[in-house]
Design an enzyme around this catalytic site. Structure first.
Site, short mmCIF file in Angstrom:
data_model
loop_
_atom_site.label_atom_id
_atom_site.label_comp_id
_atom_site.label_asym_id
_atom_site.label_seq_id
_atom_site.Cartn_x
_atom_site.Cartn_y
_atom_site.Cartn_z
N GLN A 48 0.82 -1.21 0.00
CA GLN A 48 0.00 0.00 0.00
C GLN A 48 0.85 1.26 0.00
OE1 GLN A 48 -2.18 -0.32 3.66
NE2 GLN A 48 -3.69 -1.75 2.84
N GLY A 49 1.72 1.37 1.01
CA GLY A 49 2.41 2.63 1.30
C GLY A 49 3.17 3.16 0.10
N GLY A 50 4.04 2.35 -0.48
CA GLY A 50 4.77 2.80 -1.64
C GLY A 50 6.16 2.23 -1.74
N GLU A 75 7.45 7.84 5.69
CA GLU A 75 7.00 6.77 6.57
C GLU A 75 7.98 6.63 7.72
OE1 GLU A 75 6.53 3.32 4.03
OE2 GLU A 75 4.44 3.80 3.72
N HIS A 100 4.08 -5.88 11.66
CA HIS A 100 3.53 -4.55 11.36
C HIS A 100 2.72 -4.11 12.56
CE1 HIS A 100 1.69 -1.16 9.44
NE2 HIS A 100 2.50 -1.32 8.41
N ARG A 119 9.42 0.58 13.03
CA ARG A 119 8.28 -0.33 13.24
C ARG A 119 8.39 -1.20 14.49
NH1 ARG A 119 6.70 -2.25 7.18
NH2 ARG A 119 5.76 -0.25 6.71
N HIS A 152 4.64 -9.48 9.25
CA HIS A 152 4.52 -8.68 8.04
C HIS A 152 5.63 -8.91 7.04
CE1 HIS A 152 3.33 -5.34 5.54
NE2 HIS A 152 4.40 -4.64 5.81
N ARG A 184 13.72 -4.05 8.66
CA ARG A 184 13.57 -3.36 7.38
C ARG A 184 13.03 -1.95 7.57
NH1 ARG A 184 8.57 -3.58 3.43
NH2 ARG A 184 7.58 -3.61 5.46
N LEU A 196 9.92 -3.31 -1.86
CA LEU A 196 9.62 -3.29 -3.30
C LEU A 196 10.89 -2.86 -4.04
CD1 LEU A 196 6.10 -1.59 -3.24
CD2 LEU A 196 6.57 -3.96 -3.87
C1 LIG Z 1 -0.11 -5.96 3.01
C2 LIG Z 1 1.29 -5.65 2.61
C3 LIG Z 1 1.68 -4.34 2.41
C4 LIG Z 1 2.98 -4.04 2.02
N1 LIG Z 1 3.33 -2.75 1.77
C5 LIG Z 1 4.57 -2.48 1.29
C6 LIG Z 1 4.92 -1.17 0.89
O1 LIG Z 1 4.12 -0.25 0.95
N2 LIG Z 1 6.17 -0.97 0.41
C7 LIG Z 1 7.10 -1.96 0.31
O2 LIG Z 1 8.22 -1.72 -0.14
N3 LIG Z 1 6.78 -3.22 0.68
C8 LIG Z 1 5.54 -3.50 1.15
N4 LIG Z 1 5.22 -4.77 1.50
C9 LIG Z 1 6.21 -5.83 1.31
C10 LIG Z 1 6.32 -6.13 -0.17
O3 LIG Z 1 5.03 -6.11 -0.74
C11 LIG Z 1 6.96 -7.48 -0.40
O4 LIG Z 1 8.12 -7.61 0.34
C12 LIG Z 1 7.29 -7.63 -1.88
O5 LIG Z 1 6.16 -7.37 -2.67
C13 LIG Z 1 7.80 -9.03 -2.14
O6 LIG Z 1 7.90 -9.20 -3.52
P1 LIG Z 1 8.40 -10.59 -4.08
O7 LIG Z 1 8.38 -10.48 -5.54
O8 LIG Z 1 9.67 -10.96 -3.41
O9 LIG Z 1 7.32 -11.64 -3.54
P2 LIG Z 1 5.74 -11.74 -3.78
O10 LIG Z 1 5.17 -10.51 -4.36
O11 LIG Z 1 5.16 -12.23 -2.51
O12 LIG Z 1 5.64 -12.87 -4.87
C14 LIG Z 1 6.00 -14.19 -4.56
C15 LIG Z 1 5.58 -15.07 -5.72
O13 LIG Z 1 6.09 -16.38 -5.56
C16 LIG Z 1 5.05 -17.30 -5.81
N5 LIG Z 1 5.38 -18.54 -5.10
C17 LIG Z 1 5.59 -18.72 -3.78
N6 LIG Z 1 5.90 -20.00 -3.52
C18 LIG Z 1 5.88 -20.66 -4.71
C19 LIG Z 1 6.09 -22.00 -5.10
N7 LIG Z 1 6.39 -22.98 -4.25
N8 LIG Z 1 5.97 -22.32 -6.42
C20 LIG Z 1 5.65 -21.38 -7.34
N9 LIG Z 1 5.44 -20.09 -7.01
C21 LIG Z 1 5.56 -19.73 -5.72
C22 LIG Z 1 3.81 -16.61 -5.31
O14 LIG Z 1 2.64 -17.18 -5.83
C23 LIG Z 1 4.08 -15.20 -5.86
O15 LIG Z 1 3.78 -15.11 -7.22
C24 LIG Z 1 3.92 -5.09 1.87
C25 LIG Z 1 3.53 -6.41 2.07
C26 LIG Z 1 2.22 -6.69 2.43
C27 LIG Z 1 1.82 -8.12 2.63
#
Ligand SMILES: Cc1cc2nc3c(=O)[nH]c(=O)nc-3n(C[C@H](O)[C@H](O)[C@H](O)COP(=O)(O)OP(=O)(O)OC[C@H]3O[C@@H](n4cnc5c(N)ncnc54)[C@H](O)[C@@H]3O)c2cc1C
Length: 547
Positions: free
Chosen positions: A57-59, A124, A245, A294, A355, A390, A396
């Site tokens: 959400q935040g950015g 933030e 969180h 946090r 979180h 963090r 992101l």
């Molecule tokens: C509610 C919420 C709010 C957030 N707000 C922020 C924010 O404002 N700013 C910020 O910087 N961060 C924020 N974060 C953290 C941030 O969103 C995540 O750290 C980041 O998006 C992680 O990206 P990723 O690509 O590593 O993983 P994800 O986006 O979680 O993607 C993981 C992928 O792996 C796949 N996967 C998992 N296991 C398997 C498997 N065994 N086989 C095949 N596929 C698999 C999943 O299906 C998914 O597609 C927030 C997180 C949450 C939950």
């Protein structure tokens, strides 16, 4: 090495690179791998947009304002990381971050603009400048995901397989990665257990929030990448540092799994935390009050909850009024209203929930793990940028920066496809029916308050769970086994680290102990499944990240 793979794969697919996960990290890695001319197989266990990314959400934090610098972003990141950040990794994050965000905009991501047409930047917790770019008010992750998915879909060199649960790493005679085994449900000819072959495998599987009973993470966040890497013998680091969180909507004592987040940006815009008596308690806790790091806010809330005996505190953002709520936080407004609270006129009940995983599969600055050909980026990886905690909105950015770095590293990589023997399937699985017990034990005893006693309790539960699942394994069994593997190492690290630092709070060792514990804990599983841990020195001096 052990594996959880079912017997011999029934089908195979092949490419130059297999990327596991379709969040910000996996999608970005796919686009960058394509720049080296390689074909990519992008496999993801749900639909392409599922994962934590779309919930952000935040950015996204980056030094994009005229009055900001990467050095200041570096400083704030190191302070939040409480002395355990890898300074080289943070330097890469903050110096390459602004360009990665601009590239994302070039790709078609629409960020919110200010009245003068520049990027609207907010602040933030832990940031001393306005440096959080956001989209759709509070729908940043959804917009980033939309733009990246669209770009990936346009590239015929990237094949996407959805509904594919990756199980284990396939390895050649020298131990290098040669693909993964995976279980696909209902995708025509690719059904059941198969093998996706490639000499380069990138793990981008996100975090492991589902290890706990209440989390902001979606259902897919079951730590599969960390567990798979551990089973393959790779090193993981910093697993004890799980960020809780502070302001997650409290939906009653029985609520389980993913809970709605009330972004830090709401506090950034001036919302206050109140206890049951209506007192603004954060003012006495930290000079930055509600915008303290946090872990400080989460602990203060937990303490106040324990003192008052209440299961939550309150967030007061009534001062925003209708218009600001609707324009700036439409998603959170809708989510509050859907759960029966109107934040324009009412207080929001909030409590801490798991979180973000600061630790994960240990990588170097180019995303390389300890296994040749196996890379990791995004939340599954531990690059060292987060240290013990963090800084808000750095994740992101980490996904973007380090996925791009993997792309650059692949340009010079000469690994080739080699035969990989089938995996044995001798390791017992934990039954999916045990998942709730595991999650509750972790929430009760390994959350924001830990002690030798609580950790011994949870260890007992984890040992008790280690009996096998019966019959043909299903997704629930595989995921619960992964949660169990992650939980075991997390608890082992939390027991070892006899100090309080960042997001790791030991009630029985309440002080930070730089003399003994300014080291990172790194572990791998031996071929017998035992946890073997070592201390890794921290890269960079203590001038930053002081108390
Ligand atoms: C509610 C919420 C709010 C957030 N707000 C922020 C924010 O404002 N700013 C910020 O910087 N961060 C924020 N974060 C953290 C941030 O969103 C995540 O750290 C980041 O998006 C992680 O990206 P990723 O690509 O590593 O993983 P994800 O986006 O979680 O993607 C993981 C992928 O792996 C796949 N996967 C998992 N296991 C398997 C498997 N065994 N086989 C095949 N596929 C698999 C999943 O299906 C998914 O597609 C927030 C997180 C949450 C939950």
């Amino acid at each position: 090495m052990t594996s959880i793979t079912a017997p011999t794969p029934g089908w195979t697919a092949a490419a130059d690179v297999v990327i596991v996960g379709s969040g910000v990290a996996g999608l970005t890695a796919a686009l960058h791998a394509r720049r080296t001319g390689r074909t990519v197989l992008l496999v993801t266990k749900g639909r392409v947009e599922e994962g934590s990314t779309r919930w952000a959400q935040g950015g996204i934090a980056a030094a994009l304002a005229d009055d900001d610098t990467p050095e200041e972003h570096l400083h704030d990141t190191l302070v939040a990381g409480a002395g355990l950040c890898d300074v080289d990794a943070v330097t890469a994050l903050v110096t390459e971050g602004p360009e990665c965000v601009r590239n994302l905009i070039g790709l078609g991501a629409h960020f919110d603009l200010d009245a003068a047409g520049g990027l609207a930047l907010t602040r933030e917790g832990g940031h001393h400048r306005d440096r959080i770019a956001h989209a759709g008010g509070d729908a940043t992750g959804a917009e980033i995901s939309r733009a990246l998915v669209a770009a990936v879909a346009l590239d015929p060199g990237i094949e996407l397989i959805e509904g594919a649960l990756v199980l284990d790493l396939l390895r050649d005679a020298d131990g290098g990665a040669q693909g993964v085994t995976l279980h696909v449900m209902g995708q025509g000819q690719r059904d059941g257990v198969g093998a996706a072959l490639a000499p380069i495998v990138v793990l981008a599987t996100g975090g492991f929030g589902q290890v706990f009973a209440q989390t902001t993470n979606p259902a897919v966040a079951t730590g599969d990448g960390v567990a798979l890497a551990l089973r393959a013998g790779a090193e993981v680091a910093d697993l004890e540092f799980v960020q809780f969180h502070p302001t997650v909507m409290w939906l009653g004592p029985r609520a389980r799994g993913q809970q709605p987040l009330v972004s830090e940006a709401v506090r950034g815009e001036g919302a206050h935390l109140l206890d049951a008596a209506g007192e603004r308690f954060m003012i006495d806790v930290h000079p930055m009050a509600e915008l303290a790091p946090r872990d400080v806010v989460a602990r203060a809330i937990k303490r106040r909850m324990m003192e008052t005996g209440e299961p939550h505190v309150w967030l007061d953002a009534r001062m925003f009024g209708d218009r600001m709520w609707e324009e700036r936080f439409p998603t959170i407004l809708a989510s509050c209203r859907a759960h029966g609270f109107d934040p324009v006129t009412e207080l929001i009940p909030v409590a801490p929930a798991s979180h973000y995983a600061s630790g994960g599969v240990l990588t170097d600055l180019d995303g390389r793990t300890s296994i040749p050909g196996l890379f990791a980026c995004g939340e599954v990886a531990c690059t060292g940028v987060h240290g013990a905690n963090r800084l808000a909105s750095n994740s992101l950015l980490e996904g973007l920066v380090f996925a791009a770095r993997i792309g650059q590293a692949l340009a010079g990589d000469t690994r080739t496809a080699r035969p990989a023997p089938p995996l044995s399937s001798d390791a017992p699985l934990i039954s999916g029916s045990e998942r709730r017990r595991l999650q509750q034990a972790m929430s009760d005893d390994v959350s924001v308050i830990r002690s030798a006693e609580s950790l011994a309790r949870v260890r007992h539960v984890l040992t008790d769970l280690a009996s096998g699942a019966k019959g043909v394994p299903c997704t629930d069994d595989w995921e619960t086994t992964n949660l169990h593997t992650v939980a075991q190492v997390l608890v082992a690290h939390a027991r070892m680290r006899e100090e309080t630092r960042g997001s790791h709070w030991r009630e029985d060792f309440p002080e930070r102990d730089d003399e003994r514990w300014r080291v990172r804990l790194v572990s791998h599983l031996t071929e017998y499944g035992d946890i073997d841990s070592r201390h890794m020195p921290v890269q960079g001096g203590l001038t930053h990240g002081a108390h």
